[in-house]
Design a protein around this motif. Structure first.
Motif, PDB file in Angstrom:
ATOM      1  N   VAL A 172       0.883  -1.350  -0.011  1.00 32.85           N
ATOM      2  CA  VAL A 172       0.238  -0.104   0.000  1.00 32.85           C
ATOM      3  C   VAL A 172       0.813   1.340   0.035  1.00 32.85           C
ATOM      4  O   VAL A 172       0.787   1.978  -0.932  1.00 32.85           O
ATOM      5  CB  VAL A 172      -0.914  -0.128   1.168  1.00 32.85           C
ATOM      6  CG1 VAL A 172      -1.521   1.398   1.226  1.00 32.85           C
ATOM      7  CG2 VAL A 172      -2.083  -1.200   0.851  1.00 32.85           C
ATOM      8  N   ALA A 176       1.228   1.400  -3.932  1.00 30.17           N
ATOM      9  CA  ALA A 176      -0.439   1.728  -4.235  1.00 30.17           C
ATOM     10  C   ALA A 176      -1.172   0.444  -4.600  1.00 30.17           C
ATOM     11  O   ALA A 176      -2.159   0.465  -5.388  1.00 30.17           O
ATOM     12  CB  ALA A 176      -0.747   2.912  -5.284  1.00 30.17           C
ATOM     13  N   VAL A 177      -0.723  -0.731  -4.338  1.00 31.61           N
ATOM     14  CA  VAL A 177      -1.485  -2.014  -4.720  1.00 31.61           C
ATOM     15  C   VAL A 177      -1.961  -2.712  -3.451  1.00 31.61           C
ATOM     16  O   VAL A 177      -1.257  -2.122  -2.339  1.00 31.61           O
ATOM     17  CB  VAL A 177      -0.913  -2.991  -5.732  1.00 31.61           C
ATOM     18  CG1 VAL A 177      -0.637  -2.231  -6.953  1.00 31.61           C
ATOM     19  CG2 VAL A 177       0.380  -3.497  -5.136  1.00 31.61           C
ATOM     20  N   LEU A 178      -2.411  -3.861  -3.259  1.00 28.82           N
ATOM     21  CA  LEU A 178      -2.636  -4.454  -2.028  1.00 28.82           C
ATOM     22  C   LEU A 178      -1.691  -5.644  -2.019  1.00 28.82           C
ATOM     23  O   LEU A 178      -1.158  -6.444  -2.808  1.00 28.82           O
ATOM     24  CB  LEU A 178      -4.222  -5.289  -2.195  1.00 28.82           C
ATOM     25  CG  LEU A 178      -5.319  -4.342  -2.252  1.00 28.82           C
ATOM     26  CD1 LEU A 178      -6.616  -5.012  -1.818  1.00 28.82           C
ATOM     27  CD2 LEU A 178      -5.102  -3.072  -1.132  1.00 28.82           C
ATOM     28  N   ILE A 531      -7.743  -2.491  -7.949  1.00 23.82           N
ATOM     29  CA  ILE A 531      -6.763  -1.779  -7.708  1.00 23.82           C
ATOM     30  C   ILE A 531      -5.815  -1.816  -8.865  1.00 23.82           C
ATOM     31  O   ILE A 531      -5.274  -0.821  -9.445  1.00 23.82           O
ATOM     32  CB  ILE A 531      -6.104  -1.821  -6.475  1.00 23.82           C
ATOM     33  CG1 ILE A 531      -7.221  -1.310  -5.450  1.00 23.82           C
ATOM     34  CG2 ILE A 531      -5.135  -1.254  -6.223  1.00 23.82           C
ATOM     35  CD1 ILE A 531      -6.964  -1.864  -3.892  1.00 23.82           C
TER      36      ILE A 531
ATOM     37  N   LEU B 496      -1.221   8.142   0.853  1.00 16.93           N
ATOM     38  CA  LEU B 496      -1.241   7.125   0.444  1.00 16.93           C
ATOM     39  C   LEU B 496      -2.318   6.984  -0.619  1.00 16.93           C
ATOM     40  O   LEU B 496      -3.220   7.829  -0.698  1.00 16.93           O
ATOM     41  CB  LEU B 496      -1.670   5.842   1.457  1.00 16.93           C
ATOM     42  CG  LEU B 496      -0.483   5.914   2.554  1.00 16.93           C
ATOM     43  CD1 LEU B 496      -0.848   4.630   3.384  1.00 16.93           C
ATOM     44  CD2 LEU B 496       0.988   5.823   2.092  1.00 16.93           C
ATOM     45  N   SER B 497      -2.406   6.109  -1.346  1.00 19.54           N
ATOM     46  CA  SER B 497      -3.370   5.865  -2.518  1.00 19.54           C
ATOM     47  C   SER B 497      -4.864   5.638  -2.276  1.00 19.54           C
ATOM     48  O   SER B 497      -5.155   4.806  -1.169  1.00 19.54           O
ATOM     49  CB  SER B 497      -2.979   4.726  -3.714  1.00 19.54           C
ATOM     50  OG  SER B 497      -4.080   4.465  -4.249  1.00 19.54           O
ATOM     51  N   ASP B 499      -7.404   4.604  -3.562  1.00 17.88           N
ATOM     52  CA  ASP B 499      -7.857   3.097  -3.941  1.00 17.88           C
ATOM     53  C   ASP B 499      -7.160   1.846  -3.051  1.00 17.88           C
ATOM     54  O   ASP B 499      -8.067   1.144  -2.503  1.00 17.88           O
ATOM     55  CB  ASP B 499      -7.581   2.792  -5.369  1.00 17.88           C
ATOM     56  CG  ASP B 499      -7.930   4.080  -6.312  1.00 17.88           C
ATOM     57  OD1 ASP B 499      -8.932   4.595  -5.911  1.00 17.88           O
ATOM     58  OD2 ASP B 499      -7.243   4.266  -7.274  1.00 17.88           O
ATOM     59  N   ALA B 500      -5.926   2.010  -2.936  1.00 15.65           N
ATOM     60  CA  ALA B 500      -5.523   1.042  -2.222  1.00 15.65           C
ATOM     61  C   ALA B 500      -6.076   1.329  -0.824  1.00 15.65           C
ATOM     62  O   ALA B 500      -6.007  -0.082  -0.164  1.00 15.65           O
ATOM     63  CB  ALA B 500      -3.795   1.109  -2.123  1.00 15.65           C
ATOM     64  N   MET B 504      -7.525  -1.964   1.181  1.00 22.24           N
ATOM     65  CA  MET B 504      -6.917  -2.379   2.515  1.00 22.24           C
ATOM     66  C   MET B 504      -7.977  -2.581   3.486  1.00 22.24           C
ATOM     67  O   MET B 504      -8.185  -3.569   4.455  1.00 22.24           O
ATOM     68  CB  MET B 504      -5.743  -1.585   2.727  1.00 22.24           C
ATOM     69  CG  MET B 504      -5.053  -1.848   3.950  1.00 22.24           C
ATOM     70  SD  MET B 504      -3.734  -0.848   4.414  1.00 22.24           S
ATOM     71  CE  MET B 504      -4.730   0.237   5.683  1.00 22.24           C
TER      72      MET B 504
END
Lengths: 560, 560
Positions: A172, A176-178, A531, B496-497, B499-500, B504
């Motif tokens: 994150v 910016a991904v999980l 995402i 932080l993003s 979307d992420a 989360m």
């Protein structure tokens, strides 16, 4: 976003099988009951050119070896009770999925890669839960992202206390991904980390170490370098001592898994018991599974002695390989038509043997493998229609294909030669990811009907009328209409949006309860897919795209 | 895709409250124990200009009225035991969410719209499960998409047999999106339609009617036009007869809900007990809830007589309104800082009254409303940090805010005046969507600690040290560090993003079991969000964009 790119016409270039003698990135060794799986990724040998696998970061090539190793330990080394997962790199346990590989991959590849790595980690947990093989993550260096997700798949995590090594989920904050390979789910659902601690941890790029990592349940122990080897060895022994005994293990009884690969002739992939015919123009494929050619030996010793040639093992390993090829190599195929051919009596005889010798460790491993392959089918983003027609043998284990399919079409033939039949395996040998059988899911409205349907179908072969009445097939049609009905259904299916179908199927296939596994595929992966195509991650200025560059990523700040 | 568009700077222009006298699209009537909710959408009165609400299709304006009506029935009409949901349009029950509205909306609006309509349908099921009000969908005409999803939220569905009216979920075949307002989940999980039947049904644009609709469990009965009214009336009576009795209902005892709306002064929204201060530059908001000014009347009659002025009811209705405004009007706000002010003793006194008079229907409705509002908070795509500082009163019902937050920061003051305290309500009055309490989720690793923590915090106010030890707060800091620690955490969070963070949080907040409700928000909505931004749905040539145009949509055929 690569999503608008034209589908690649490049031919498939890789297989999924490997062997310890071919491993580039893992070392596998054994000492009595203790196995050791050592990550030793060769930087300069990525699966595809274009990136360097620094710090034990991984790509599909690394994970194919891991999946093979876990499978192989179960079949070849029944004496093993604990597997220590560790690294031979100085100060690096595993840096997770390679970021440059991810950033340069298409969306479908990213999704398929994550699905496969999830299945590998789930196979570790399956080995622990079902085969009594305990996994101990000996985290002897930095353990980030997918590296920590690998540790999370183990039963215990021991972290070295060297002043610098941490466990972390930096996806994150950095990308910016999980942490989508089960990370978020396993932190709160498996390790039961408090959700507020998980929130802090999952936004902390540098991760945690020491006492706090233990207090927050992120690791089970933190051990100084000087004692690390001893503590790991001691814990491994303890885990082995607590593992349930395996039945009928004799010295040298392990089964070596040979390579399963098809002969490819144009658009036909042929295995011994599986044939996959692609119809690229119609975006469909026909996958046919064949019955054994004869009934298996009645005697347990002779049955077991078949080893890799045992029909269930061979046929479902072939199915597994075919599913992976469909996922990775044939993205444009939207619909898979499942067929069977051969003598149902032989399938039922094979099922009887599987059930009768179920208390033998090897037979049990075969059954568990079949279950995993069927779960891989459930999680595949293709539509599946079972076509039950002349010459088919949807009986027992092969009936499970029809139950796994999104729909089944059955021919009403006047002679009632086309039938389906159940066996004991349909009653629970091959549970879905949430633990229910495919008949239980089918009859959620009236649970007793699941047993009734199986009982009816176990007593005698059911022709179309009986199968329909029992609720085991979706639609039946006579010889005049059958071919047209199936053809039209297939044409309609592939005309629909591939994305909408994937979402629909993943919501309809798993009715009933949820498990960690279904939460990973249903909830975590769905959010991750979303995402992955958001500009904040994969846009030109998204964090995944910009990783390693001097500029900051740019975010659309709207919360959705 | 509208996703790359600059955030709109348009000021918020709408509120969320309404009243039957203002309804444009629904008629609400009562006859003894039977209520009647008649959909009568005015074509030419869309919520935003630009589309026509044909065939009882709906938009946010229509759904705000429905949500209001369901809430109002519970508070104002405790005598009602069955609500018949029907339409006064000829041959049209409800055509679902308006497609042109959806196609012309931004991605965040689409997601927020679907979330709200999901919450409305869940409120219908909540009224059935918790308030014993049965809902009967009298489907007297075509019932498509969101129209059928509304029917699915009811306890029973009766479909008119007029030769043409069907129930359908045409989203996948016509629009390349999912029936995402609970449709897919409720078909297989609530109505327990066989998954293969659900698969056929969900790809059949024209839907199903007659005998097959009943056999497949899509509706409970099909009734000819001539008998439709009578059968509906008879079924409504039967449902009412089977509904559990409500306690202490007296004639005319219903409570009229007044309008809850803030005074807006620049970036400050003020209600009686809630203040929302926006800090747009930092993309944060501070939401403060205030304790009651005094203890409530001890006497039940006097307590109940407070009606809409009752603190729990007023304060949490205000919180609800503030949450909706945050979602719809302040998309750029990424983090909400939850604060409390006032006398904790008054909150605890209010909680004691709520608990003591819990067997009174009205008090029970208040409790259920508070639970729904807190669930709305859980499902909100913003980060929540609770800040427990001087003057705060995180006690009982207000402690629940800290437990719902992603994190809580608590000040260690030398005088130990800053405390948290529990009350009976924390033990189960306000369950999360999956039925667990927020303390149960917090202590999944050691369930007995949930009770211990609440017992410790119920006995006496806990200052920072004790609250930390009990596991009720995330981080504590003394006066020297507190402000900086909170400020830095907030700055980091909003960097932080978005979307992420949404993905989360939605994976960390709901550890433990799953329910239909969490499957709808966790699994179905996550897939829907993904599909909503896929070019196959919302691209220039996507099916949602192209709907109603002569050209066929264009699909990227890669399966993902």
């Amino acid at each position: 976003m690569d999503d608008h790119a034209a589908p690649s016409a490049a031919p498939p270039t890789f297989g999924f099988g490997t062997h310890p003698t071919k491993y580039r990135h893992w070392k596998l060794s054994f000492e009595g009951e203790i196995g050791r799986l050592t990550m030793s990724v060769r930087d300069e040998e990525p699966f595809k050119p274009g990136y360097v696998l620094k710090l034990n970061s991984y790509d599909l090539g690394v994970d194919l070896e891991l999946a093979d190793a876990v499978q192989r330990i179960r079949f070849k080394h029944p004496e093993v009770k604990t597997v220590v997962v560790t690294s031979d790199k100085d100060r690096a346990f595993c840096a997770g999925a390679n970021i440059h590989m991810l950033a340069s991959s298409t969306h479908p590849f990213k999704v398929n890669f994550c699905k496969f790595t999830n299945e590998t980690r789930l196979s570790i947990e399956d080995a622990s839960a079902k085969s009594g093989i305990r996994f101990l993550a000996a985290v002897n260096g930095a353990c980030a992202g997918g590296g920590y997700e690998l540790a999370l798949a183990c039963d215990e995590i021991v972290l070295i206390d060297d002043g610098s090594s941490t466990v972390s989920l930096p996806e994150v904050p950095l990308l910016a991904v999980l942490p989508g390979t089960g990370g978020l789910t396993r932190v709160v659902d498996k390790r039961k980390v408090r959700r507020d601690h998980a929130d802090v941890f999952s936004t902390l790029a540098e991760g945690l170490k020491g006492k706090r990592a233990v207090e927050w349940r992120l690791v089970d122990a933190v051990v100084p370098r000087s004692k690390f080897g001893d503590v790991v060895a001691e814990r491994a022994r303890k885990l082995a001592a607590g593992a349930p005994p395996k039945q009928k293990v004799t010295a040298g009884a392990g089964v070596s898994l040979d390579d399963v690969a098809p002969t490819i002739d144009g658009d036909t992939l042929s295995y011994q018991y599986v044939t996959l015919k692609l119809d690229r123009a119609h975006r469909t494929a026909e996958l046919t599974m064949r019955a054994p050619d004869a009934a298996p030996p009645a005697d347990e010793a002779a049955y077991v002695a078949q080893g890799v040639a045992l029909w269930h093992l061979r046929a479902f390993r072939e199915l597994d390989d075919a599913i992976l090829r469909l996922r990775f190599h044939y993205e444009d195929i939207g619909l898979v038509i499942l067929k069977t051919r051969g003598d149902a009596a032989h399938v039922l005889a094979a099922d009887r043997a599987l059930t009768a010798h179920h208390d033998h460790w090897f037979v049990r491993e075969v059954e568990l493998l079949v279950a995993r392959v069927l779960r891989r089918l459930d999680a595949t983003a293709k539509s599946f229609f079972a076509v039950i027609d002349e010459g088919s043998c949807f009986a027992g284990s092969l009936l499970e294909l029809a139950l796994a399919a999104d729909r089944s079409y059955m021919l009403e033939d006047p002679d009632e030669q086309v039938t389906v039949q159940a066996s004991a395996v349909n009653g629970g040998a091959f549970p879905m990811a949430h633990g229910l059988t495919r008949t239980q899911v089918r009859f959620l409205a009236n649970p007793s009907r699941a047993d009734e349907a199986l009982a009816a179908a176990a007593k005698a072969p059911l022709p179309a009328g009986g199968a329909d009445k029992a609720g085991l097939v979706t639609l039946t049609a006579d010889e005049i209409d059958f071919a047209d009905e199936v053809r039209i259904a297939c044409e309609e299916r592939v005309s629909l949006s591939p994305d909408a179908l994937t979402g629909m199927e993943q919501n309809l296939r798993y009715a009933g309860t949820e498990s960690t596994e279904t939460k990973i595929f249903g909830r975590l992966s769905a959010w991750q897919n979303w995402i992955f195509i958001r500009p904040n991650a994969t846009g030109e200025r998204g964090a995944l795209t910009m990783y390693g560059k001097p500029e900051r990523p740019h975010f659309d700040t709207r919360r959705t």
